[in-house]
Every structure is written in C-alpha cells, then in structure tokens.
Design a protein around this motif. Structure first.
Motif, short mmCIF file in Angstrom:
data_model
loop_
_atom_site.label_atom_id
_atom_site.label_comp_id
_atom_site.label_asym_id
_atom_site.label_seq_id
_atom_site.Cartn_x
_atom_site.Cartn_y
_atom_site.Cartn_z
N VAL A 177 0.83 -1.22 0.00
CA VAL A 177 0.00 0.00 0.00
C VAL A 177 0.86 1.26 0.00
N PRO A 178 1.75 1.46 0.99
CA PRO A 178 2.56 2.68 0.95
C PRO A 178 3.53 2.72 -0.24
N ALA A 179 4.04 1.55 -0.68
CA ALA A 179 4.97 1.53 -1.81
C ALA A 179 4.28 2.00 -3.09
N VAL A 180 3.08 1.52 -3.32
CA VAL A 180 2.34 1.95 -4.51
C VAL A 180 2.02 3.45 -4.44
N ILE A 181 1.65 3.94 -3.26
CA ILE A 181 1.38 5.37 -3.10
C ILE A 181 2.64 6.19 -3.39
N GLN A 182 3.79 5.72 -2.91
CA GLN A 182 5.05 6.42 -3.17
C GLN A 182 5.40 6.40 -4.66
N ILE A 183 5.21 5.27 -5.30
CA ILE A 183 5.47 5.17 -6.75
C ILE A 183 4.53 6.10 -7.51
N ALA A 184 3.25 6.12 -7.12
CA ALA A 184 2.28 7.01 -7.76
C ALA A 184 2.69 8.47 -7.59
N TYR A 185 3.15 8.81 -6.39
CA TYR A 185 3.60 10.18 -6.12
C TYR A 185 4.79 10.56 -7.00
N ILE A 186 5.76 9.65 -7.12
CA ILE A 186 6.94 9.94 -7.93
C ILE A 186 6.55 10.18 -9.39
N ARG A 187 5.70 9.31 -9.93
CA ARG A 187 5.29 9.49 -11.33
C ARG A 187 4.52 10.79 -11.51
#
Length: 241
Positions: free
Chosen positions: A220-230
C-alpha cells in the motif's frame, strides 16, 4: 521493469523512502520477511545510491505483492500493474480494465485526497483555503470542498502542494517518516493541516489491511510512493516557487 522505468529519473531521497518502505518496518527495523538488505548490492549502494540497486529493489517489492505459495512456483512476484490494481481494489478505487497504470495511480491519490477532505473539520478546510489563497469571508463547507477538489484537478503549484501534503501525511502515518522536501512555508503549513484528515482515513484503512495480511503494509505505501513519484513528473511546479 519497463512500466517502472521512470523511477530511474527519481531523486535518491524519493527512492530511499521507497526502499525503506520495502525493507524496514515503522520502527526502522529490517523486516523479517525481506531478503534485500543482506545482499552485497544493498550494502554497497544503500542509502546514497538507490538508483544503482533499483532493479533489485523492484524485485523485492514484487515478492511482497504475491503470496508466498504463488511466488514459490513462478520464482518472482507479480508485475507492478497487478500489484497496483490489487492495492486500488483494497482502497475501493473505481477503475476499468482499459485504464492505464498512470490513470489508476491518479485515481488512488485522488481517492485519498477526497476522503481526507470529507474527514476534515470546517476549521481545517478553512485553513487549507487560506493557505491556497482562496477567500473565506463567506465560508461554507460545500464551497470549500468544491474549491479544493477543483484545485487538486487543476494542476499547477496549488495542486502540487495538496498532493505532496497528502502523500507526506500518508508516509508519516504508515512508515513513521515523511517525504524529503525543500523548506517551503506554504507546503510545511499545508502538510501539518493534512495530517489530521489523512490520519482518520488511514486509521480505517489500516484496520482492513491488518486483517488482510502483513504484505499490504509494504504494497500500500509503496504503490502510493510510486504514484507520487510518477505524478511529480507531471507537475511543472517546483517546491522552490
């Protein structure tokens, strides 16, 4: 990792946070279920050159995306696109089979933002309006919600401040530390305001995640972080503005 190649353009600070999500728990201790931190690659490049170990980091992240039994047979975890959709469903994000990874990431971030606004008090909404420079003389909750949701979708610096503030609050709540960003008074104040509303949303979510299984504490937090970076690459604004 073609659908995550954009991560090679990310800052080391953003990549280090992603790495910490995968290998460490909220207390900063290495997870018992991760195997990356014991490798020579990790020891050579962490924490100052995460880009050099990015492929290994993504592989470790993918292992958390599938259950151990399935991973045993295919030798690795599911692709990011599958993990993303699983996380989106867990967060009750609406999407279709035709949606791209980027679109689903945007829906996920907006879902977190919308729910945070709905959980914000009138005082918190008014503070958000003030920080973004909107008039509050004839404040009503309905107008504030509509104005802030429009600002989120409009792009530009206001949208960027809202996105960074939401993701920062998510990271502080889920993994114990927030994003690394340059000193910016408006962003610092907005991030502080968002902590409360985001906290209410994630308290409810984390109850579900705890029941679902420990892997979601990574995905969950990893996907949110990846989404934020993109999504950061899509914003022309910079914190120095």
């Amino acid at each position: 990792m073609s659908n995550l190649d954009f991560l090679y353009r990310a800052s080391n600070d953003d990549l280090r946070l992603l790495c910490d999500i995968v290998v460490k728990d909220k207390n900063g201790n290495f997870r018992m279920t991760e195997g990356l931190s014991g490798t020579q690659t990790f020891k050579r490049h962490y924490p100052n050159n995460i880009r050099a170990m990015l492929s290994e980091l993504v592989e470790e992240f993918r292992l958390f995306g599938g259950n151990s039994f399935a991973n045993l047979f295919r030798g690795n975890g599911p692709e990011y696109t599958e993990i993303l959709r699983d996380v989106a469903k867990r967060n009750k994000v609406s999407f279709s089979k035709r949606n791209t990874d980027e679109q689903i990431e945007q829906y996920l971030l907006q879902k977190l933002f919308d729910e945070s606004l709905n959980n914000a008090s009138d005082a918190e909404l008014m503070e958000m309006m003030k920080e973004l420079g909107y008039p509050t003389t004839n404040f009503t909750r309905q107008v504030a919600l509509a104005t802030l949701m429009t600002a989120w979708k409009a792009g530009g610096f206001q949208s960027y401040i809202l996105m960074v503030s939401v993701v920062n609050a998510v990271m502080k709540f889920l993994i114990g530390r927030g994003l690394s960003f340059a000193a910016n008074a408006a962003l610092t104040r907005m991030a502080s305001i968002m902590m409360g509303p985001v906290g209410w949303v994630l308290t409810a979510l984390w109850t579900i995640v705890d029941i679902a299984g420990p892997a979601y504490r990574v995905t969950v937090p990893a996907v949110i972080q990846i989404a934020y970076i993109r999504e950061s690459f899509n914003h022309p604004s910079h914190l120095s503005n």
